[in-house]
Design a protein around this motif. Sequence first.
Motif, short mmCIF file in Angstrom:
data_model
loop_
_atom_site.label_atom_id
_atom_site.label_comp_id
_atom_site.label_asym_id
_atom_site.label_seq_id
_atom_site.Cartn_x
_atom_site.Cartn_y
_atom_site.Cartn_z
N ALA A 92 3.29 2.90 -5.23
CA ALA A 92 3.14 2.05 -6.43
C ALA A 92 1.85 1.24 -6.37
CB ALA A 92 4.35 1.11 -6.56
N ASN A 133 9.88 17.07 -2.90
CA ASN A 133 10.20 16.92 -4.32
C ASN A 133 9.11 16.16 -5.06
OD1 ASN A 133 10.64 14.42 -3.25
ND2 ASN A 133 12.74 14.20 -3.95
N ASP A 159 9.67 0.50 -5.93
CA ASP A 159 11.06 0.26 -5.49
C ASP A 159 11.50 -1.19 -5.72
OD1 ASP A 159 11.28 2.86 -4.70
OD2 ASP A 159 11.52 2.45 -2.55
N ILE A 193 1.76 -11.00 3.36
CA ILE A 193 1.72 -12.11 2.40
C ILE A 193 3.01 -12.93 2.53
CG2 ILE A 193 1.59 -12.71 -0.06
CD1 ILE A 193 -1.01 -11.49 1.25
N ILE A 213 9.10 8.55 -5.10
CA ILE A 213 7.63 8.44 -5.15
C ILE A 213 7.14 8.58 -6.59
CG2 ILE A 213 5.48 9.45 -4.30
CD1 ILE A 213 7.32 10.70 -2.05
N ALA A 272 0.83 -1.21 0.00
CA ALA A 272 0.00 0.00 0.00
C ALA A 272 0.86 1.26 0.00
CB ALA A 272 -0.93 -0.01 1.20
N ASP A 284 1.47 -4.78 5.10
CA ASP A 284 1.82 -5.00 6.50
C ASP A 284 2.29 -3.70 7.15
OD1 ASP A 284 4.30 -4.64 5.39
OD2 ASP A 284 5.12 -6.56 6.00
N ASP A 285 1.91 -2.58 6.52
CA ASP A 285 2.11 -1.27 7.12
C ASP A 285 3.57 -0.86 7.27
OD1 ASP A 285 0.97 1.04 8.10
OD2 ASP A 285 1.11 0.40 10.19
N SER A 286 4.40 -1.21 6.26
CA SER A 286 5.83 -0.87 6.42
C SER A 286 6.36 -0.02 5.26
CB SER A 286 6.64 -2.16 6.53
OG SER A 286 6.49 -2.91 5.34
N SER A 287 5.49 0.80 4.64
CA SER A 287 5.95 1.60 3.50
C SER A 287 7.13 2.50 3.87
CB SER A 287 4.80 2.48 2.99
OG SER A 287 5.29 3.46 2.12
N SER A 288 8.09 2.61 2.94
CA SER A 288 9.22 3.52 3.15
C SER A 288 8.73 4.93 3.39
CB SER A 288 10.10 3.59 1.91
OG SER A 288 10.50 2.36 1.51
C1 LIG Z 1 13.63 7.98 5.05
C2 LIG Z 1 13.14 8.05 3.62
C3 LIG Z 1 12.96 9.26 3.01
C4 LIG Z 1 12.49 9.34 1.69
N1 LIG Z 1 12.30 10.56 1.12
C5 LIG Z 1 11.82 10.64 -0.14
C6 LIG Z 1 11.62 11.91 -0.75
O1 LIG Z 1 11.89 12.95 -0.16
N2 LIG Z 1 11.11 11.92 -2.01
C7 LIG Z 1 10.82 10.78 -2.72
O2 LIG Z 1 10.34 10.89 -3.85
N3 LIG Z 1 11.03 9.57 -2.17
C8 LIG Z 1 11.52 9.47 -0.91
N4 LIG Z 1 11.75 8.25 -0.35
C9 LIG Z 1 11.51 7.03 -1.18
C10 LIG Z 1 10.03 6.67 -1.27
O3 LIG Z 1 9.47 6.57 0.03
C11 LIG Z 1 9.91 5.34 -2.01
O4 LIG Z 1 10.55 5.43 -3.27
C12 LIG Z 1 8.45 4.95 -2.24
O5 LIG Z 1 7.73 4.90 -1.01
C13 LIG Z 1 8.39 3.60 -2.95
O6 LIG Z 1 7.06 3.21 -3.08
P1 LIG Z 1 6.64 1.68 -3.21
O7 LIG Z 1 5.16 1.68 -3.32
O8 LIG Z 1 7.44 1.00 -4.26
O9 LIG Z 1 7.10 0.99 -1.83
P2 LIG Z 1 6.78 1.36 -0.33
O10 LIG Z 1 6.27 2.75 -0.19
O11 LIG Z 1 7.99 0.98 0.46
O12 LIG Z 1 5.57 0.40 0.05
C14 LIG Z 1 5.76 -0.99 0.16
C15 LIG Z 1 4.46 -1.60 0.64
O13 LIG Z 1 4.57 -3.03 0.61
C16 LIG Z 1 4.05 -3.57 1.82
N5 LIG Z 1 4.66 -4.89 1.99
C17 LIG Z 1 5.97 -5.25 1.86
N6 LIG Z 1 6.10 -6.58 2.01
C18 LIG Z 1 4.83 -7.07 2.24
C19 LIG Z 1 4.30 -8.36 2.47
N7 LIG Z 1 5.08 -9.44 2.47
N8 LIG Z 1 2.97 -8.49 2.69
C20 LIG Z 1 2.17 -7.40 2.68
N9 LIG Z 1 2.61 -6.14 2.45
C21 LIG Z 1 3.92 -5.99 2.24
C22 LIG Z 1 4.41 -2.51 2.86
O14 LIG Z 1 3.59 -2.65 4.00
C23 LIG Z 1 4.09 -1.24 2.08
O15 LIG Z 1 2.70 -0.98 2.15
C24 LIG Z 1 12.22 8.14 0.97
C25 LIG Z 1 12.39 6.90 1.60
C26 LIG Z 1 12.85 6.84 2.89
C27 LIG Z 1 13.04 5.51 3.56
#
Ligand SMILES: Cc1cc2nc3c(=O)[nH]c(=O)nc-3n(C[C@H](O)[C@H](O)[C@H](O)COP(=O)(O)OP(=O)(O)OC[C@H]3O[C@@H](n4cnc5c(N)ncnc54)[C@H](O)[C@@H]3O)c2cc1C
Length: 289
Positions: free
Chosen positions: A12, A46, A260, A79, A268, A9, A33-37
């Motif tokens: 992406a 940005n 990611d 999952i 993002i 969630a 599982d509520d662990s988004s970066s």
């Molecule tokens: C400290 C920090 C600062 C940042 N600052 C910026 C910024 O200023 N600008 C910017 O553009 N980007 C920034 N980023 C990067 C940005 O947060 C990520 O690029 C973006 O969140 C990626 O999105 P995503 O959906 O791919 O993954 P995520 O946002 O990481 O979401 C992953 C999701 O998968 C779920 N998940 C994972 N494994 C499982 C499983 N087995 N079962 C169920 N659910 C699962 C998690 O709960 C989460 O909901 C930053 C990151 C960090 C850590």
Amino acid sequence: MYDVLIIGAGPAGVSASLYAARSNTANVTVVSDDSSSLKRADLIENYYGFADPVPGAVLLEKGIAGAERLGVSFVRDEIVDIQIDPEMKFSVSSSSGITKKYDAVMIATGASRKKPDIKGIKELEGRGVSYCAVCDAFFYKNKKVAVIGSGSYAFNEASALSDIASQVYIITNGDELADGIPENITVVDKKISSIEGDNRVEAVAFIDGTRLEVSGVFIAMGTAGSTELARKVGAPVENNRIMVNEKMETAIPGLFAGGDCTGGLMQISKAVYDGAQAGLSIVRFLKSK
Ligand SMILES: Cc1cc2nc3c(=O)[nH]c(=O)nc-3n(C[C@H](O)[C@H](O)[C@H](O)COP(=O)(O)OP(=O)(O)OC[C@H]3O[C@@H](n4cnc5c(N)ncnc54)[C@H](O)[C@@H]3O)c2cc1C
């Protein structure tokens, strides 16, 4: 109506859910599982559309609220397995013991950045301890910074910082250094005892009693993980990235990935783009069934 599961969630997964839900061809569930970066990102400045910096957690909540308005269901669970059954449906199991079948699945699980077990890292997160050079390098203009890591991920982070910081150190924490270290980077191969600082990072302390004064510490150990689920169904993975084409299709029909966990720019805006592509591809796949 078809059943679609999006694992993750973050930007992406939520972006994909918007496109899939608006097509009116599928019931869309997003599990996380509520662990988004993004939750760990203190302030975002940005990303398009905000006059003032916005906390990552707020951006996340707003994204989820928008998808819920369109009828997307959100479930809190982890999952643990995906299998393909003889009818070519995805059989997905969670840590709470539930197994359900879906017509299409997207993996949007983000990148699991490895965290070293070093005193001070957790306490100083967001106050000098960072996980993203592209995001935070700007704050270290003409300052000394250290990158903890020893492989190509650490080298990438160090290169991004070296354009802005006055001095960049790579601290291997006793690990073996990979080949390809960029120019102008000083390597420190000692073991770390702690990251020091009252309110912000001030120095890295080593077990031999010495200290290195820095204003920022970037954690860049290993590479992004999150690829185990893809491996379970046989989708190719390379350098810890799920391999997808430009439509976010994996090599397995009906299995998509983005954000990611597919590598590239870990930001993002890229995750949102990948999600849009994956959402559209999911709809196209379902309509062709
Ligand atoms: C400290 C920090 C600062 C940042 N600052 C910026 C910024 O200023 N600008 C910017 O553009 N980007 C920034 N980023 C990067 C940005 O947060 C990520 O690029 C973006 O969140 C990626 O999105 P995503 O959906 O791919 O993954 P995520 O946002 O990481 O979401 C992953 C999701 O998968 C779920 N998940 C994972 N494994 C499982 C499983 N087995 N079962 C169920 N659910 C699962 C998690 O709960 C989460 O909901 C930053 C990151 C960090 C850590």
